[in-house]
Motif scaffolding. Structure first.
Motif, short mmCIF file in Angstrom:
data_model
loop_
_atom_site.label_atom_id
_atom_site.label_comp_id
_atom_site.label_asym_id
_atom_site.label_seq_id
_atom_site.Cartn_x
_atom_site.Cartn_y
_atom_site.Cartn_z
N VAL A 25 19.68 30.18 -13.13
CA VAL A 25 18.90 29.24 -13.09
C VAL A 25 19.35 27.62 -12.11
N GLY A 26 20.98 27.72 -12.04
CA GLY A 26 21.41 27.03 -11.26
C GLY A 26 20.89 26.76 -9.60
N VAL A 27 20.53 28.21 -9.26
CA VAL A 27 20.21 28.07 -7.77
C VAL A 27 18.89 27.21 -7.37
N TYR A 28 18.16 27.37 -8.36
CA TYR A 28 16.66 26.86 -8.00
C TYR A 28 16.57 25.77 -9.15
N HIS A 29 17.38 25.17 -10.06
CA HIS A 29 16.94 24.05 -11.10
C HIS A 29 16.52 22.98 -10.29
N HIS A 30 16.95 22.27 -9.27
CA HIS A 30 16.52 21.21 -8.68
C HIS A 30 15.02 21.11 -8.53
N GLN A 31 14.87 22.34 -7.56
CA GLN A 31 13.30 22.47 -7.42
C GLN A 31 12.28 22.78 -8.64
N LEU A 32 12.84 23.51 -9.60
CA LEU A 32 12.02 23.85 -10.83
C LEU A 32 11.80 22.49 -11.55
N THR A 33 12.85 21.57 -11.57
CA THR A 33 12.79 20.16 -12.19
C THR A 33 11.64 19.49 -11.46
N TYR A 34 11.52 19.56 -10.34
CA TYR A 34 10.64 18.85 -9.73
C TYR A 34 9.01 19.21 -9.84
N CYS A 35 8.91 20.59 -9.98
CA CYS A 35 7.75 21.06 -10.19
C CYS A 35 7.16 20.71 -11.56
N VAL A 36 8.06 20.76 -12.53
CA VAL A 36 7.93 20.44 -13.81
C VAL A 36 7.47 18.92 -14.08
N VAL A 37 8.04 18.14 -13.52
CA VAL A 37 7.90 16.65 -13.39
C VAL A 37 6.68 16.46 -12.87
N GLN A 38 6.30 17.17 -11.57
CA GLN A 38 4.82 16.89 -11.08
C GLN A 38 3.61 17.23 -11.96
N PHE A 39 4.12 18.29 -12.65
CA PHE A 39 3.08 18.62 -13.88
C PHE A 39 2.76 17.52 -15.16
N GLY A 99 14.33 34.35 -3.17
CA GLY A 99 13.58 33.23 -2.69
C GLY A 99 12.82 32.44 -3.64
N ILE A 100 13.52 32.68 -4.92
CA ILE A 100 12.65 31.76 -5.96
C ILE A 100 12.64 30.00 -5.62
N ALA A 101 13.79 29.77 -5.07
CA ALA A 101 14.02 28.22 -4.88
C ALA A 101 12.96 27.64 -3.57
N GLU A 102 12.62 28.81 -2.58
CA GLU A 102 11.84 28.31 -1.47
C GLU A 102 10.45 28.34 -2.06
N PHE A 136 0.05 28.64 -15.43
CA PHE A 136 1.23 28.78 -14.65
C PHE A 136 2.36 27.77 -14.97
N LEU A 137 2.23 26.52 -15.54
CA LEU A 137 3.31 25.75 -16.03
C LEU A 137 3.97 26.33 -17.25
N LEU A 138 3.32 26.80 -18.34
CA LEU A 138 4.10 27.36 -19.63
C LEU A 138 4.37 28.82 -19.37
N ARG A 139 3.74 29.59 -18.70
CA ARG A 139 4.06 31.01 -18.68
C ARG A 139 5.14 31.41 -17.49
N ALA A 140 4.99 30.60 -16.49
CA ALA A 140 5.86 31.00 -15.29
C ALA A 140 6.90 30.00 -15.16
N LEU A 141 6.80 28.60 -15.09
CA LEU A 141 7.65 27.68 -14.65
C LEU A 141 8.64 27.45 -16.05
N VAL A 142 8.15 27.20 -17.10
CA VAL A 142 8.99 26.88 -18.28
C VAL A 142 10.20 28.35 -18.51
N PRO A 143 9.37 29.54 -18.70
CA PRO A 143 10.37 30.50 -18.79
C PRO A 143 11.55 30.54 -17.62
N LEU A 144 11.43 30.19 -16.34
CA LEU A 144 12.38 30.30 -15.41
C LEU A 144 13.47 29.60 -15.69
N HIS A 145 13.82 28.72 -16.95
CA HIS A 145 14.97 28.19 -17.60
C HIS A 145 15.68 29.29 -18.05
N LYS A 146 15.12 30.60 -18.28
CA LYS A 146 15.79 31.58 -19.01
C LYS A 146 17.10 32.18 -18.22
#
Length: 528
Positions: free
Chosen positions: A329-343, A289-292, A315-325
């Motif tokens: 990551v391809g399953v939720y990369h679109h949602q992850l990019t949107y969150c990072v851009v919002q920040f 459920g990471i994407a949701e 939350f951005l630096l310790r949770a969202l950025v390490p999610l690239h590891k």
């Protein structure tokens, strides 16, 4: 005479009949008034005076009895308003199979609680033939509850809220079967068949009831938070690990409404989601459920007030950025990019830290992940400020230079496309004296020889554009390239001669058994 009256409403109700019995027994011992008026005593006196004396002596008792009766009636009315008769001890139960249209409006909440209690019972759906009649009755009852919420919009009492949360918890909160521990050799983008819960026909209706409960306009969050508490939310978030995508969609809608309606629970929700991400990134790398969760937080981040709190930056630096590891990551990369851009749009100063984290987790062997990272990098560079860009341009374009030299034509092509973005091109041209020496050798090599014709054409167009903008810089970079080539040639020749001396030395060594013996010490310096 003093009678102790309990303070707890439940105890008062339970002792009502006991006190009444005691009073009746006490009254039975009092002499009753004769049916004949003005009956004389054996002494010749009137009996009316004696009765008057008895009544006057018992005035204190009757005052105490009236006070107790008034107190009991008040408690009974209060308790009946808090606990409906359908769930009170000794209250009249309503048959849950009765339709809502067959009862009065005052009894509909009691009927609702009866129906919710009926739906709290669980059945085994792995065997469709087992308890089929009871399952149909439960499904029909759940549908009736949904229709009731749709048509009535009732003002729910606390017992009704409790019954709704209890019914939803009994049906929804469950343990999932163990996941398959076999690691697939395929990459993370391969589609796998999701497993669907056999009880979805009932679970879907329960989720619908919970959504309608949370969207009630008359729902008071101050009262409902007693039942939608931390334990309820924690179990709700655990359900995001289900493999059924239909259930994750329902959970996404529910969590979004809980976050919006219960402001007191927002810090707790953010903390639990952070812990889920930490466990996924650094321990298991398995969660469905990471994407949701990221999709929900995309709208949450857009509502953050400025300046951002330290908690949000962490939350951005310790949770969202390490999610690239993780590999998935391809399953939720679109949602992850949107969150990072919002920040970054909220606070542009964070862009340099985010790009540094992106370079830290940059993939080396996975071409698919490199394409995703390049796509995200372009979105970040579109909104970065010049001062932040200057902080990270050297390590950034060293990495881009590696992508330009990639033998994978899509990676090389995607790296060349960065120059097609006007804002990125402007940043490059403003700092071309620092950036161009880092990437010129790869551009020059691709323009002369590359197995992909598309990459070669892109490199040739970029070389021509650079020559038109700053010919002197191009000539200077070409001189540096030629110097590097000559240096590389000299180093390669020195390395070849060193290996020849090593081979010749090894060829003249006598052997004792299988061990070579050095006759003379030969000094060889290996320069690579």
């Amino acid at each position: 005479m003093s009678i102790f009256v309990p303070e707890t409403p439940g105890l008062l109700l339970a002792s009502n009949s006991t006190v009444s019995t005691m009073i009746k027994q006490f009254l039975a011992k009092i002499p009753r008034k004769s049916s004949k008026p003005n009956t004389t005593d054996p002494d010749g006196g009137s009996s009316s005076s004696s009765i008057t004396n008895d009544v006057s002596n018992n005035n204190g008792f009757f005052n105490t009895y009236n006070a107790i009766s008034s107190r009991l009636n008040t408690v009974k009315k209060m308790s009946s308003s808090i606990f409906p008769a359908s769930i009170m001890p000794g209250g009249e139960m309503i048959d849950p199979r009765v339709p809502f249209t067959d009862v009065q409006n005052s009894d509909k909440l009691r009927l609702l609680i009866s129906k919710l209690n009926l739906c709290s019972k669980l059945y085994d759906f792995n065997d469709q033939n087992q308890d089929s009649i009871e399952k149909d009755i439960k499904r029909q009852t759940l549908s009736e509850i949904i229709d009731f919420f749709s048509s009535e919009s009732p003002k729910l009492t606390e017992p009704a809220m409790f019954s709704i949360c209890k019914m939803c918890g009994n049906n929804l909160f469950r343990d999932f079967p163990p996941k398959n521990s076999i690691i697939s050799p395929r990459n993370e983008t391969d589609d796998e068949e999701p497993s669907f819960d056999p009880a979805w026909s009932h679970l879907q209706l329960v989720y619908e009831i919970l959504i309608r409960f949370l969207t009630q306009s008359s729902l008071d969050p101050k009262i409902a938070k007693q039942y939608i508490d931390h334990s309820f939310i924690l179990k709700l978030l655990d359900l995001f690990d289900t493999e059924d995508p239909r259930e994750r969609d329902c959970l996404k809608a529910i969590l979004h409404r809980v976050y919006g309606k219960f402001m007191v629970h927002r810090p707790f929700i953010r903390m639990v989601v952070s812990n889920i991400i930490y466990r996924f990134v650094f321990e298991t790398e398995k969660h469905n459920g990471i994407a949701e969760l990221l999709e929900i937080f995309g709208s949450v981040i857009s509502g953050f007030a400025l300046p951002l709190k330290k908690e949000h930056k962490m939350f951005l630096l310790r949770a969202l950025v390490p999610l690239h590891k993780p590999k998935s990551v391809g399953v939720y990369h679109h949602q992850l990019t949107y969150c990072v851009v919002q920040f970054i749009e909220k606070e542009p100063k964070l862009s340099s830290d985010v790009i540094k984290g992106l370079l830290k987790f940059w993939p080396v062997t996975s071409s698919q992940k490199q394409l995703m990272f390049l796509s995200e990098l372009e979105e970040l560079l579109e909104i970065i400020h010049t001062d932040e860009f200057e902080k990270i341009m050297v390590p950034l374009f060293r990495r881009i230079n590696c992508c330009l030299r990639s033998s994978h034509f899509q990676v090389a092509e995607r790296a060349h496309f960065l120059w097609n973005n006007e804002h990125i091109l402007h940043l490059i041209m403003c700092n071309r004296h620092v950036i161009m020496p880092l990437v010129f050798s790869s551009l020059d090599q691709n323009s002369q020889k590359h197995w992909s014709r598309t990459v070669m054409n892109l490199a040739q167009n970029m070389m021509k554009m650079l020559d038109d903008v700053d010919h002197e810089l191009v000539v200077s970079c070409q001189g540096l390239v030629e110097e590097d080539k000559s240096t590389s040639t000299v180093a390669a020749e020195r390395r070849r001669l060193t290996w020849e001396r090593l081979e010749n030395t090894a060829g003249f060594q006598p052997l004792v058994g299988n061990v070579p013996i050095m006759e003379e010490s030969v000094t060889c310096v290996v320069s690579c």
